[in-house]
Scaffold this motif. Structure first.
Motif, PDB file in Angstrom:
ATOM      1  N   LEU A  74      -3.286   4.976  -7.723  1.00 36.00           N
ATOM      2  CA  LEU A  74      -3.846   5.528  -6.492  1.00 36.00           C
ATOM      3  C   LEU A  74      -5.120   4.776  -6.103  1.00 36.00           C
ATOM      4  O   LEU A  74      -5.343   4.492  -4.917  1.00 36.00           O
ATOM      5  CB  LEU A  74      -4.126   7.023  -6.645  1.00 36.00           C
ATOM      6  CG  LEU A  74      -4.591   7.752  -5.397  1.00 36.00           C
ATOM      7  CD1 LEU A  74      -3.537   7.679  -4.300  1.00 36.00           C
ATOM      8  CD2 LEU A  74      -4.919   9.195  -5.714  1.00 36.00           C
ATOM      9  N   ALA A  93       0.833  -1.209   0.000  1.00 40.81           N
ATOM     10  CA  ALA A  93       0.000   0.000   0.000  1.00 40.81           C
ATOM     11  C   ALA A  93       0.865   1.256   0.000  1.00 40.81           C
ATOM     12  O   ALA A  93       0.572   2.219  -0.726  1.00 40.81           O
ATOM     13  CB  ALA A  93      -0.936  -0.014   1.205  1.00 40.81           C
ATOM     14  N   SER A 109       2.065   6.329  -7.102  1.00 47.80           N
ATOM     15  CA  SER A 109       0.960   7.092  -7.696  1.00 47.80           C
ATOM     16  C   SER A 109       1.161   8.592  -7.523  1.00 47.80           C
ATOM     17  O   SER A 109       0.907   9.369  -8.449  1.00 47.80           O
ATOM     18  CB  SER A 109      -0.374   6.655  -7.097  1.00 47.80           C
ATOM     19  OG  SER A 109      -0.460   7.028  -5.741  1.00 47.80           O
ATOM     20  N   THR A 158       1.061   3.922  -3.094  1.00 47.21           N
ATOM     21  CA  THR A 158       0.730   5.319  -2.816  1.00 47.21           C
ATOM     22  C   THR A 158       1.860   6.244  -3.268  1.00 47.21           C
ATOM     23  O   THR A 158       1.615   7.262  -3.923  1.00 47.21           O
ATOM     24  CB  THR A 158       0.449   5.515  -1.318  1.00 47.21           C
ATOM     25  OG1 THR A 158      -0.607   4.630  -0.926  1.00 47.21           O
ATOM     26  CG2 THR A 158       0.036   6.941  -1.012  1.00 47.21           C
ATOM     27  N   TRP A 181      -5.043  -0.306   1.071  1.00 47.60           N
ATOM     28  CA  TRP A 181      -5.210   0.233   2.417  1.00 47.60           C
ATOM     29  C   TRP A 181      -6.449  -0.359   3.085  1.00 47.60           C
ATOM     30  O   TRP A 181      -6.457  -0.585   4.295  1.00 47.60           O
ATOM     31  CB  TRP A 181      -5.290   1.761   2.404  1.00 47.60           C
ATOM     32  CG  TRP A 181      -3.952   2.420   2.216  1.00 47.60           C
ATOM     33  CD1 TRP A 181      -3.553   3.173   1.157  1.00 47.60           C
ATOM     34  CD2 TRP A 181      -2.831   2.357   3.102  1.00 47.60           C
ATOM     35  NE1 TRP A 181      -2.254   3.588   1.336  1.00 47.60           N
ATOM     36  CE2 TRP A 181      -1.787   3.103   2.524  1.00 47.60           C
ATOM     37  CE3 TRP A 181      -2.604   1.742   4.327  1.00 47.60           C
ATOM     38  CZ2 TRP A 181      -0.542   3.256   3.124  1.00 47.60           C
ATOM     39  CZ3 TRP A 181      -1.360   1.893   4.922  1.00 47.60           C
ATOM     40  CH2 TRP A 181      -0.351   2.639   4.329  1.00 47.60           C
ATOM     41  N   SER A 206      -4.061   1.587  -4.603  1.00 50.92           N
ATOM     42  CA  SER A 206      -3.519   1.772  -3.249  1.00 50.92           C
ATOM     43  C   SER A 206      -4.636   1.906  -2.218  1.00 50.92           C
ATOM     44  O   SER A 206      -4.503   1.440  -1.085  1.00 50.92           O
ATOM     45  CB  SER A 206      -2.587   2.983  -3.198  1.00 50.92           C
ATOM     46  OG  SER A 206      -3.306   4.185  -3.248  1.00 50.92           O
ATOM     47  N   LEU A 207      -5.752   2.520  -2.610  1.00 52.09           N
ATOM     48  CA  LEU A 207      -6.890   2.610  -1.687  1.00 52.09           C
ATOM     49  C   LEU A 207      -7.459   1.224  -1.391  1.00 52.09           C
ATOM     50  O   LEU A 207      -7.862   0.938  -0.251  1.00 52.09           O
ATOM     51  CB  LEU A 207      -7.964   3.519  -2.270  1.00 52.09           C
ATOM     52  CG  LEU A 207      -7.578   4.996  -2.408  1.00 52.09           C
ATOM     53  CD1 LEU A 207      -8.683   5.777  -3.110  1.00 52.09           C
ATOM     54  CD2 LEU A 207      -7.262   5.587  -1.056  1.00 52.09           C
TER      55      LEU A 207
END
Length: 190
Positions: A111, A70, A77, A74, A118, A114-115
């Motif tokens: 991005l 993650a 991105s 992040t 997370w 990555s969310l």
């Protein structure tokens, strides 16, 4: 005044009563395991929150791997969104000014991934963790193919691109390792 005697307690012994009880327990998800050894959670326990007996046995280091992934997604991105031309120059050792919008779109897609990663850090649900790992593995496989084809079209092989390809293969293997071990579960009882 005499009180009425209470009727004797009735015990349910009939076959239909036992079948009815089993069906009720199955509908509620109370007790029992499926063929994969997973304990089913009832609707009530799902609504009330996680219980310790329903947690998944995770491979050692899984949460650390998801956090590292993650963070990496992040950072990459944000680099692609903020300074796309510099990111391209570092990887392909070639200056360009025409690809900044496509690299920014790439940064937006990463991005989004990555969310998802997370979200995978904080969940206890095995299925969500598996889908998180699978989406990460698909990303690494597609990125490896796209980078390889781009390098073949360019006709050059910069050191940074070789390092990128090797890291993609390594990350893909680690992610597939965790995906495989998370999906194995407990051995079936015979």
């Amino acid at each position: 005044m005499a009180s009425k005697p209470h009727p004797p307690l009735m015990k349910k012994h009939s076959q239909s009563d036992l079948v009815s009880r089993l069906k009720t327990r199955k509908i509620l998800g109370v007790g029992g395991e499926d063929d994969d050894g997973e304990v089913h959670r009832s609707k009530l326990s799902q609504m009330l929150g996680n219980d310790i007996k329903y947690q998944v046995r995770e491979p050692v280091g899984l949460r650390v791997w998801i956090i590292i992934s993650a963070l990496a997604f992040t950072v990459m991105s944000l680099m692609a969104l903020v300074c796309p031309n510099q990111l391209y120059e570092v990887v392909f050792e070639e200056e360009t000014h025409n690809t900044s919008i496509s690299i920014r779109l790439y940064g937006g897609a990463i991005l989004s991934l990555s969310l998802i990663l997370w979200n995978g850090v904080y969940t206890q649900e095995k299925v969500i963790i598996q889908w998180t790992l699978l989406s990460e593995a698909c990303y690494f496989a597609v990125q490896f193919l796209v980078t390889s084809v781009t390098l073949v079209e360019m006709g050059s092989l910069p050191n940074a691109a070789i390092l990128l390809l090797l890291s993609q293969v390594l990350f893909l293997l680690v992610t597939l390792f965790y995906y495989y071990h998370l999906g194995r579960g407990r051995p079936k009882k015979i």
